[in-house]
Motif scaffolding. Structure first.
Motif, PDB file in Angstrom:
ATOM      1  N   ARG A 111     -10.515  -7.732  62.867  1.00 24.49           N
ATOM      2  CA  ARG A 111     -11.716  -7.630  63.691  1.00 24.49           C
ATOM      3  C   ARG A 111     -12.222  -6.199  63.653  1.00 24.49           C
ATOM      4  NH1 ARG A 111     -10.617  -9.755  69.503  1.00 24.49           N
ATOM      5  NH2 ARG A 111     -10.211  -7.600  69.540  1.00 24.49           N
ATOM      6  N   PRO A 112     -13.491  -6.002  63.575  1.00 21.49           N
ATOM      7  CA  PRO A 112     -14.590  -6.957  63.473  1.00 21.49           C
ATOM      8  C   PRO A 112     -14.719  -7.491  62.048  1.00 21.49           C
ATOM      9  CG  PRO A 112     -15.469  -4.744  63.515  1.00 21.49           C
ATOM     10  CD  PRO A 112     -13.979  -4.612  63.663  1.00 21.49           C
ATOM     11  N   ARG A 113     -14.501  -8.764  61.908  1.00 27.28           N
ATOM     12  CA  ARG A 113     -14.410  -9.445  60.621  1.00 27.28           C
ATOM     13  C   ARG A 113     -15.602  -9.208  59.704  1.00 27.28           C
ATOM     14  NH1 ARG A 113     -11.387 -12.543  57.958  1.00 27.28           N
ATOM     15  NH2 ARG A 113     -11.997 -14.316  56.703  1.00 27.28           N
ATOM     16  N   LYS A 114     -16.792  -9.263  60.274  1.00 30.45           N
ATOM     17  CA  LYS A 114     -18.016  -9.124  59.479  1.00 30.45           C
ATOM     18  C   LYS A 114     -18.005  -7.833  58.650  1.00 30.45           C
ATOM     19  CE  LYS A 114     -22.113  -7.871  61.456  1.00 30.45           C
ATOM     20  NZ  LYS A 114     -23.328  -8.028  62.253  1.00 30.45           N
ATOM     21  N   TYR A 115     -17.623  -6.732  59.268  1.00 30.34           N
ATOM     22  CA  TYR A 115     -17.641  -5.445  58.578  1.00 30.34           C
ATOM     23  C   TYR A 115     -16.452  -5.284  57.628  1.00 30.34           C
ATOM     24  CZ  TYR A 115     -21.065  -4.523  62.196  1.00 30.34           C
ATOM     25  OH  TYR A 115     -22.146  -4.598  63.036  1.00 30.34           O
ATOM     26  N   ILE A 116     -15.305  -5.771  58.052  1.00 31.12           N
ATOM     27  CA  ILE A 116     -14.113  -5.682  57.198  1.00 31.12           C
ATOM     28  C   ILE A 116     -14.341  -6.444  55.897  1.00 31.12           C
ATOM     29  CG2 ILE A 116     -11.681  -6.379  57.007  1.00 31.12           C
ATOM     30  CD1 ILE A 116     -11.503  -5.853  60.062  1.00 31.12           C
ATOM     31  N   LYS A 117     -14.934  -7.611  56.013  1.00 33.67           N
ATOM     32  CA  LYS A 117     -15.202  -8.437  54.839  1.00 33.67           C
ATOM     33  C   LYS A 117     -16.308  -7.820  53.969  1.00 33.67           C
ATOM     34  CE  LYS A 117     -15.673 -13.269  53.695  1.00 33.67           C
ATOM     35  NZ  LYS A 117     -15.755 -14.623  54.186  1.00 33.67           N
ATOM     36  N   LYS A 118     -17.383  -7.404  54.599  1.00 33.06           N
ATOM     37  CA  LYS A 118     -18.523  -6.838  53.871  1.00 33.06           C
ATOM     38  C   LYS A 118     -18.117  -5.633  53.031  1.00 33.06           C
ATOM     39  CE  LYS A 118     -22.980  -4.558  54.580  1.00 33.06           C
ATOM     40  NZ  LYS A 118     -23.928  -4.043  55.561  1.00 33.06           N
ATOM     41  N   PHE A 119     -17.252  -4.772  53.583  1.00 36.31           N
ATOM     42  CA  PHE A 119     -16.865  -3.538  52.902  1.00 36.31           C
ATOM     43  C   PHE A 119     -15.489  -3.616  52.225  1.00 36.31           C
ATOM     44  CE2 PHE A 119     -20.045  -2.087  55.973  1.00 36.31           C
ATOM     45  CZ  PHE A 119     -20.821  -1.234  55.198  1.00 36.31           C
ATOM     46  N   SER A 120     -14.860  -4.793  52.250  1.00 33.67           N
ATOM     47  CA  SER A 120     -13.534  -4.995  51.629  1.00 33.67           C
ATOM     48  C   SER A 120     -12.519  -3.937  52.099  1.00 33.67           C
ATOM     49  CB  SER A 120     -13.649  -4.965  50.105  1.00 33.67           C
ATOM     50  OG  SER A 120     -14.524  -5.963  49.660  1.00 33.67           O
ATOM     51  N   ILE A 121     -12.336  -3.874  53.389  1.00 26.83           N
ATOM     52  CA  ILE A 121     -11.437  -2.877  53.981  1.00 26.83           C
ATOM     53  C   ILE A 121     -10.009  -3.416  53.999  1.00 26.83           C
ATOM     54  CG2 ILE A 121     -10.907  -1.547  56.070  1.00 26.83           C
ATOM     55  CD1 ILE A 121     -13.517  -0.739  54.535  1.00 26.83           C
ATOM     56  N   GLU A 122      -9.088  -2.632  53.441  1.00 24.52           N
ATOM     57  CA  GLU A 122      -7.674  -2.978  53.451  1.00 24.52           C
ATOM     58  C   GLU A 122      -6.827  -1.933  54.177  1.00 24.52           C
ATOM     59  OE1 GLU A 122      -6.026  -4.165  49.688  1.00 24.52           O
ATOM     60  OE2 GLU A 122      -7.958  -4.953  49.023  1.00 24.52           O
ATOM     61  N   TYR A 123      -7.198  -0.669  54.026  1.00 27.01           N
ATOM     62  CA  TYR A 123      -6.404   0.427  54.586  1.00 27.01           C
ATOM     63  C   TYR A 123      -7.301   1.348  55.393  1.00 27.01           C
ATOM     64  CZ  TYR A 123      -3.274  -1.264  50.962  1.00 27.01           C
ATOM     65  OH  TYR A 123      -2.501  -2.062  50.165  1.00 27.01           O
ATOM     66  N   LEU A 124      -6.673   2.043  56.362  1.00 23.00           N
ATOM     67  CA  LEU A 124      -7.422   2.953  57.226  1.00 23.00           C
ATOM     68  C   LEU A 124      -6.820   4.344  57.170  1.00 23.00           C
ATOM     69  CD1 LEU A 124      -7.795   0.649  60.346  1.00 23.00           C
ATOM     70  CD2 LEU A 124      -9.433   0.982  58.493  1.00 23.00           C
ATOM     71  N   PRO A 125      -7.639   5.357  57.376  1.00 22.27           N
ATOM     72  CA  PRO A 125      -9.085   5.269  57.426  1.00 22.27           C
ATOM     73  C   PRO A 125      -9.666   5.061  56.031  1.00 22.27           C
ATOM     74  CG  PRO A 125      -8.432   7.565  57.529  1.00 22.27           C
ATOM     75  CD  PRO A 125      -7.165   6.747  57.536  1.00 22.27           C
ATOM     76  N   THR A 126     -10.838   4.498  55.990  1.00 19.07           N
ATOM     77  CA  THR A 126     -11.604   4.379  54.752  1.00 19.07           C
ATOM     78  C   THR A 126     -12.970   5.000  55.011  1.00 19.07           C
ATOM     79  OG1 THR A 126     -10.482   2.359  54.029  1.00 19.07           O
ATOM     80  CG2 THR A 126     -12.653   2.789  53.085  1.00 19.07           C
ATOM     81  N   VAL A 127     -13.341   5.947  54.169  1.00 18.09           N
ATOM     82  CA  VAL A 127     -14.627   6.623  54.281  1.00 18.09           C
ATOM     83  C   VAL A 127     -15.430   6.277  53.028  1.00 18.09           C
ATOM     84  CG1 VAL A 127     -15.812   8.837  54.583  1.00 18.09           C
ATOM     85  CG2 VAL A 127     -13.547   8.479  55.601  1.00 18.09           C
ATOM     86  N   ILE A 128     -16.569   5.607  53.232  1.00 24.41           N
ATOM     87  CA  ILE A 128     -17.384   5.113  52.127  1.00 24.41           C
ATOM     88  C   ILE A 128     -18.687   5.894  52.063  1.00 24.41           C
ATOM     89  CG2 ILE A 128     -18.548   3.093  51.141  1.00 24.41           C
ATOM     90  CD1 ILE A 128     -16.537   1.359  52.754  1.00 24.41           C
ATOM     91  N   PHE A 129     -19.015   6.373  50.882  1.00 22.99           N
ATOM     92  CA  PHE A 129     -20.241   7.121  50.636  1.00 22.99           C
ATOM     93  C   PHE A 129     -21.196   6.243  49.837  1.00 22.99           C
ATOM     94  CE2 PHE A 129     -16.645   9.933  50.963  1.00 22.99           C
ATOM     95  CZ  PHE A 129     -17.066  10.859  51.912  1.00 22.99           C
TER      96      PHE A 129
END
Length: 159
Positions: A111-129
């Motif tokens: 959670r929040p699923r929508k963002y995790i799925k959209k950005f393919s998040i597996e590990y934290l922190p993740t900083v996307i440019f």
């Protein structure tokens, strides 16, 4: 004497409460970003971080027009180690606050699923440019060299 003791207890409890305020899951609003900066694990690392001055001007021209999505978890030790440094760098470079979106993720990373799925998040922190054409690159968990050098590498590889 009782009044002084009451005042001391009140001041101490206010500072404890301030550092223990809960940050909701999902996109952080400005008030929650302020709460983040006041977490007892955040501020000391933020204050100690010194950016690598030799690459600041180079990455600043790139970052100022970039969208930055940051995924974090207040429970995550890598977030606690690295997020203050990222945010200090962005503050030093005066990156517009509206260019930075911070997402707080739950411990199960569902959670929040929508963002995790959209950005393919597996590990934290993740900083996307990203820019208007899409994702340029990301730094996941920790930088390989330094934050500044890793960001510079992302922009060098995308030219």
């Amino acid at each position: 004497m009782k009044a002084i003791l009451f005042l001391v207890v009140l001041l101490m409890s206010t500072s404890v409460l301030k550092s223990q305020l809960i940050i909701k899951l999902g996109v952080l609003e400005p008030i929650e970003k302020n709460i983040l900066y006041n977490q007892n694990w955040f501020y000391p690392k933020y204050e100690r971080y010194e950016a690598n001055a030799s690459v600041l001007s180079t990455i600043n021209t790139k970052l100022v027009n970039c969208k930055i999505d940051i995924f974090m978890g207040t429970w995550c030790h890598d977030t606690k180690d690295n997020l203050p440094n990222f945010l200090k760098l962005f503050d030093v470079l005066n990156i517009p606050k509206e260019n930075i979106t911070i997402y707080n993720i739950d411990k199960t990373k569902k959670r929040p699923r929508k963002y995790i799925k959209k950005f393919s998040i597996e590990y934290l922190p993740t900083v996307i440019f990203s820019d208007d054409k899409g994702e340029l690159g990301r730094i996941v968990e920790y930088p390989y060299e330094t934050i500044e050098k890793d960001i510079l590498k992302i922009f060098t590889e995308n030219n």
